[in-house]
Design a protein around this motif. Structure first.
Motif, PDB file in Angstrom:
ATOM      1  N   ALA A   1      -9.051   6.772  -2.344  1.00 47.89           N
ATOM      2  CA  ALA A   1      -9.836   7.928  -1.919  1.00 47.89           C
ATOM      3  C   ALA A   1     -10.625   8.504  -3.089  1.00 47.89           C
ATOM      4  O   ALA A   1     -11.799   8.871  -2.940  1.00 47.89           O
ATOM      5  CB  ALA A   1      -8.927   8.987  -1.311  1.00 47.89           C
ATOM      6  N   ARG A   2     -10.002   8.580  -4.245  1.00 44.74           N
ATOM      7  CA  ARG A   2     -10.691   9.108  -5.433  1.00 44.74           C
ATOM      8  C   ARG A   2     -11.854   8.207  -5.826  1.00 44.74           C
ATOM      9  O   ARG A   2     -12.930   8.688  -6.169  1.00 44.74           O
ATOM     10  CB  ARG A   2      -9.697   9.260  -6.593  1.00 44.74           C
ATOM     11  CG  ARG A   2     -10.309   9.801  -7.847  1.00 44.74           C
ATOM     12  CD  ARG A   2     -10.820  11.238  -7.652  1.00 44.74           C
ATOM     13  NE  ARG A   2     -11.459  11.692  -8.860  1.00 44.74           N
ATOM     14  CZ  ARG A   2     -12.613  12.359  -8.895  1.00 44.74           C
ATOM     15  NH1 ARG A   2     -13.218  12.692  -7.781  1.00 44.74           N
ATOM     16  NH2 ARG A   2     -13.144  12.713 -10.027  1.00 44.74           N
ATOM     17  N   LEU A   3     -11.652   6.891  -5.752  1.00 44.28           N
ATOM     18  CA  LEU A   3     -12.719   5.946  -6.076  1.00 44.28           C
ATOM     19  C   LEU A   3     -13.889   6.111  -5.106  1.00 44.28           C
ATOM     20  O   LEU A   3     -15.047   6.138  -5.520  1.00 44.28           O
ATOM     21  CB  LEU A   3     -12.187   4.510  -6.035  1.00 44.28           C
ATOM     22  CG  LEU A   3     -13.191   3.412  -6.349  1.00 44.28           C
ATOM     23  CD1 LEU A   3     -13.798   3.607  -7.740  1.00 44.28           C
ATOM     24  CD2 LEU A   3     -12.527   2.042  -6.258  1.00 44.28           C
ATOM     25  N   ARG A   4     -13.595   6.259  -3.812  1.00 39.66           N
ATOM     26  CA  ARG A   4     -14.662   6.488  -2.826  1.00 39.66           C
ATOM     27  C   ARG A   4     -15.425   7.773  -3.145  1.00 39.66           C
ATOM     28  O   ARG A   4     -16.646   7.819  -3.057  1.00 39.66           O
ATOM     29  CB  ARG A   4     -14.082   6.565  -1.416  1.00 39.66           C
ATOM     30  CG  ARG A   4     -13.837   5.223  -0.773  1.00 39.66           C
ATOM     31  CD  ARG A   4     -13.563   5.349   0.716  1.00 39.66           C
ATOM     32  NE  ARG A   4     -12.518   6.297   1.046  1.00 39.66           N
ATOM     33  CZ  ARG A   4     -11.221   6.017   1.083  1.00 39.66           C
ATOM     34  NH1 ARG A   4     -10.797   4.816   0.804  1.00 39.66           N
ATOM     35  NH2 ARG A   4     -10.347   6.953   1.395  1.00 39.66           N
TER      36      ARG A   4
ATOM     37  N   VAL B   1       0.866  -1.174   0.000  1.00 41.83           N
ATOM     38  CA  VAL B   1       0.000   0.000   0.000  1.00 41.83           C
ATOM     39  C   VAL B   1       0.904   1.226   0.000  1.00 41.83           C
ATOM     40  O   VAL B   1       1.689   1.435   0.908  1.00 41.83           O
ATOM     41  CB  VAL B   1      -0.936   0.006   1.224  1.00 41.83           C
ATOM     42  CG1 VAL B   1      -1.805   1.257   1.232  1.00 41.83           C
ATOM     43  CG2 VAL B   1      -1.796  -1.247   1.242  1.00 41.83           C
ATOM     44  N   THR B   2       0.782   2.022  -1.053  1.00 42.30           N
ATOM     45  CA  THR B   2       1.601   3.227  -1.193  1.00 42.30           C
ATOM     46  C   THR B   2       0.708   4.459  -1.137  1.00 42.30           C
ATOM     47  O   THR B   2      -0.518   4.359  -1.121  1.00 42.30           O
ATOM     48  CB  THR B   2       2.343   3.213  -2.538  1.00 42.30           C
ATOM     49  OG1 THR B   2       1.362   3.293  -3.588  1.00 42.30           O
ATOM     50  CG2 THR B   2       3.179   1.956  -2.711  1.00 42.30           C
ATOM     51  N   SER B   3       1.309   5.619  -1.150  1.00 44.28           N
ATOM     52  CA  SER B   3       0.515   6.852  -1.164  1.00 44.28           C
ATOM     53  C   SER B   3      -0.305   6.935  -2.453  1.00 44.28           C
ATOM     54  O   SER B   3      -1.421   7.453  -2.445  1.00 44.28           O
ATOM     55  CB  SER B   3       1.404   8.080  -0.999  1.00 44.28           C
ATOM     56  OG  SER B   3       2.377   8.127  -2.022  1.00 44.28           O
ATOM     57  N   ASP B   4       0.216   6.402  -3.568  1.00 37.57           N
ATOM     58  CA  ASP B   4      -0.548   6.365  -4.822  1.00 37.57           C
ATOM     59  C   ASP B   4      -1.776   5.469  -4.683  1.00 37.57           C
ATOM     60  O   ASP B   4      -2.870   5.807  -5.153  1.00 37.57           O
ATOM     61  CB  ASP B   4       0.313   5.864  -5.973  1.00 37.57           C
ATOM     62  CG  ASP B   4       1.376   6.857  -6.395  1.00 37.57           C
ATOM     63  OD1 ASP B   4       1.238   8.060  -6.056  1.00 37.57           O
ATOM     64  OD2 ASP B   4       2.347   6.445  -7.053  1.00 37.57           O
ATOM     65  N   THR B   5      -1.605   4.324  -4.025  1.00 37.02           N
ATOM     66  CA  THR B   5      -2.721   3.410  -3.791  1.00 37.02           C
ATOM     67  C   THR B   5      -3.784   4.091  -2.945  1.00 37.02           C
ATOM     68  O   THR B   5      -4.983   4.000  -3.229  1.00 37.02           O
ATOM     69  CB  THR B   5      -2.243   2.132  -3.060  1.00 37.02           C
ATOM     70  OG1 THR B   5      -1.156   1.563  -3.761  1.00 37.02           O
ATOM     71  CG2 THR B   5      -3.347   1.115  -2.931  1.00 37.02           C
ATOM     72  N   MET B   6      -3.349   4.777  -1.904  1.00 39.97           N
ATOM     73  CA  MET B   6      -4.282   5.462  -1.010  1.00 39.97           C
ATOM     74  C   MET B   6      -5.029   6.574  -1.741  1.00 39.97           C
ATOM     75  O   MET B   6      -6.229   6.751  -1.562  1.00 39.97           O
ATOM     76  CB  MET B   6      -3.541   6.028   0.201  1.00 39.97           C
ATOM     77  CG  MET B   6      -2.898   4.964   1.075  1.00 39.97           C
ATOM     78  SD  MET B   6      -4.059   3.826   1.810  1.00 39.97           S
ATOM     79  CE  MET B   6      -4.839   4.907   2.981  1.00 39.97           C
TER      80      MET B   6
END
Length: 86
Positions: A73-76, A64-69
């Protein structure tokens, strides 16, 4: 028994706490103590997140990276926008 103390809240907040406590069949004291005990601090949330990231990495091979996070968040946000438009 622990030392008791008082807190000052607005009348509206006191009435809401009384209502919530009554609906749960408890006292305002127990309700506030439960809230304080069950609400994680920022540090506890950070530690929980780190523990989850370690677990995902160690047991599932997921990093889990900052890009993944950010993508999560964008998907949510997109899902929430779509839900509110419907």
């Amino acid at each position: 028994m622990a030392d008791d103390t008082s807190i000052k809240v607005s009348r509206e907040t006191r009435e809401r706490l009384q209502l919530l406590a009554g609906q749960r069949g408890t006292t305002m004291r127990d309700l506030v103590e439960e809230l304080a005990a069950q609400t994680p601090t920022a540090e506890e949330l950070r530690a929980r997140g780190e523990q989850a990231r370690r677990y995902l990495s160690d047991h599932m091979g997921i990093e889990v990276t900052s890009d993944t996070m950010a993508a999560s968040a964008r998907l949510r946000d997109l899902i929430a926008e779509r839900s509110s438009a419907a």
